[in-house]
Design an enzyme around this catalytic site. Structure first.
Site, short mmCIF file in Angstrom:
data_model
loop_
_atom_site.label_atom_id
_atom_site.label_comp_id
_atom_site.label_asym_id
_atom_site.label_seq_id
_atom_site.Cartn_x
_atom_site.Cartn_y
_atom_site.Cartn_z
N GLY A 244 0.54 7.16 -9.78
CA GLY A 244 -0.75 6.78 -10.35
C GLY A 244 -1.83 7.80 -10.03
CB ILE A 245 -1.59 11.47 -9.56
CG1 ILE A 245 -2.40 12.52 -8.79
CG2 ILE A 245 -1.16 12.01 -10.94
CD1 ILE A 245 -1.61 13.77 -8.43
N GLY B 32 -5.58 8.11 -12.06
CA GLY B 32 -6.66 7.15 -11.96
C GLY B 32 -7.75 7.61 -11.01
CD GLN B 33 -12.71 4.83 -8.48
OE1 GLN B 33 -13.80 4.70 -8.99
NE2 GLN B 33 -12.18 3.90 -7.69
CG ASP B 34 -8.69 4.40 -5.73
OD1 ASP B 34 -9.86 4.62 -6.08
OD2 ASP B 34 -8.32 3.33 -5.23
CB ALA C 251 1.03 3.11 -10.48
CB SER D 148 -6.83 -5.89 -4.32
OG SER D 148 -8.07 -6.40 -4.78
CD GLU E 7 -10.77 -9.72 -7.10
OE1 GLU E 7 -10.48 -10.88 -7.45
OE2 GLU E 7 -11.92 -9.26 -7.18
CE1 TYR F 129 -5.32 -5.34 -9.58
CE2 TYR F 129 -6.80 -6.60 -8.18
CZ TYR F 129 -6.19 -5.40 -8.50
OH TYR F 129 -6.43 -4.29 -7.75
NE ARG G 22 -13.66 1.10 -9.99
CZ ARG G 22 -12.50 0.75 -9.49
NH1 ARG G 22 -11.38 1.16 -10.07
NH2 ARG G 22 -12.42 0.01 -8.41
#
Length: 325
Positions: free
Chosen positions: A8-9, A11-13, A81, A125, A127, A148, A183
């Protein structure tokens, strides 16, 4: 030279982590479902797109991921990811669970079979905690309130199980909200900032929001990836809560964004019931004491500074867009 694989390179993080690891002298590889068609805008914005190696692989594709790990031979693997929108997870619960929980279990099983001393970081997370009027720490029970959050909670327990049962160096970072100019606009924080900047530039539009009374702990994404790295340098694999320790309402975030562009948010914001989620978390607060004590990590930017940085970057983006048009 250490090597790292970031799942997941793009994306933001993933982009911020790639930059951090490159600065530390790592050889960095990353995965995308289709490396040739990957959206590398975030990596390009940070100036690292040509410094990382991209491989085609899905976290749920056992054979494909095995091949990538054999090629990259990483010392560390970061799993960032999966479907990352809480709101979207209510519309796509199965896709969310498969891309988050099932994919993480797939990676853990692969690492178990490989039997090599790879250190593994899993993105969990806040969450998972649900409503936390008192700051949540690593001992706070999970009470997820979205598909999620359910998926993320499953990954955290899976990581703990594989760590205990098979001796893997595997840990989860239970990260509270962390933002940046990278983002995508489907996230409410980016929506607020970009809309405020357009209104200040004369767009004449209004900002529509759902529940603005929700309280969150917002930090700066570039600092949070440093916490991820520190977790994998710790002598023992442990889970850590990563947060600023300071929470604010979404209305406060909105007010800060409009104030940063010289406007009063009350003149430009509407709340609409159709934007409410089926279930939401009223208050989310984090206690990062363990990370401070064991990792030497503490956030330097809380919500007001995060908003200023996001507004500054968005205004610069709009100026460049106008100059090019």
């Amino acid at each position: 030279m250490k090597s790292a694989l970031i799942i997941g390179i793009t994306g933001q993080d993933g982009a911020y982590l790639a930059r951090l690891l490159l600065e530390k002298g790592y050889a960095v590889a990353g995965t995308s479902r289709d490396a040739q068609m990957a959206r590398t805008a975030n990596l390009r914005l940070l100036g690292v797109a040509d410094k990382v190696t991209l491989h085609s692989a899905s976290p749920s594709d056992f054979r494909g991921l095995w091949q990538v790990i054999e090629k990259a031979r990483p010392d560390e693997i970061y799993n960032l990811a999966g479907q990352s929108s809480v709101g979207l997870s209510f519309d796509q619960p199965l896709e969310t669970f498969e891309s988050v929980a099932v994919a993480t279990l797939n990676i853990l099983e692969l690492l178990r079979l490989l039997g090599r001393p790879v250190r593994f970081y899993n993105a969990c997370s806040s969450e998972c905690f649900g409503h936390t009027p008192e700051p949540a720490n690593e001992e706070t029970p999970f009470k997820p309130r979205s598909p999620y959050a359910v998926a993320k909670a499953a990954t955290c327990w899976a990581v703990a199980n594989y760590r205990e049962a098979y001796g893997l160096f595997a840990c989860s970072g239970i990260l509270f909200n962390h933002e940046s100019p990278l983002r995508p606009t489907r996230f409410v924080t980016s929506k607020i900032v970009s809309t405020a900047c357009r209104i200040a530039a004369g767009s004449g539009e209004r900002l529509s929001l759902g529940n603005t009374d929700v309280v969150r702990d917002w930090g700066w994404a570039a600092e949070y990836v440093d916490a991820m790295w520190r977790m994998l340098q710790h002598p023992e694999p442990e889970d850590f809560v990563i947060a600023t320790g300071r929470s604010h309402s979404l209305m406060e975030f909105t007010a800060q964004a409009f104030a940063a562009v010289g406007l009063n948010h009350a003149d430009h914001v509407d709340t609409r019931p159709e934007l409410l989620r089926p279930a939401d978390i009223p208050v989310s607060k984090g206690d990062p004491s363990k990370a401070r004590e064991l990792l030497g990590w503490a956030a330097s930017k809380d919500m007001p500074l995060v908003v200023k940085e996001m507004v500054r970057a968005e205004q610069e983006r709009l100026r460049l867009q106008e100059k090019c048009s």
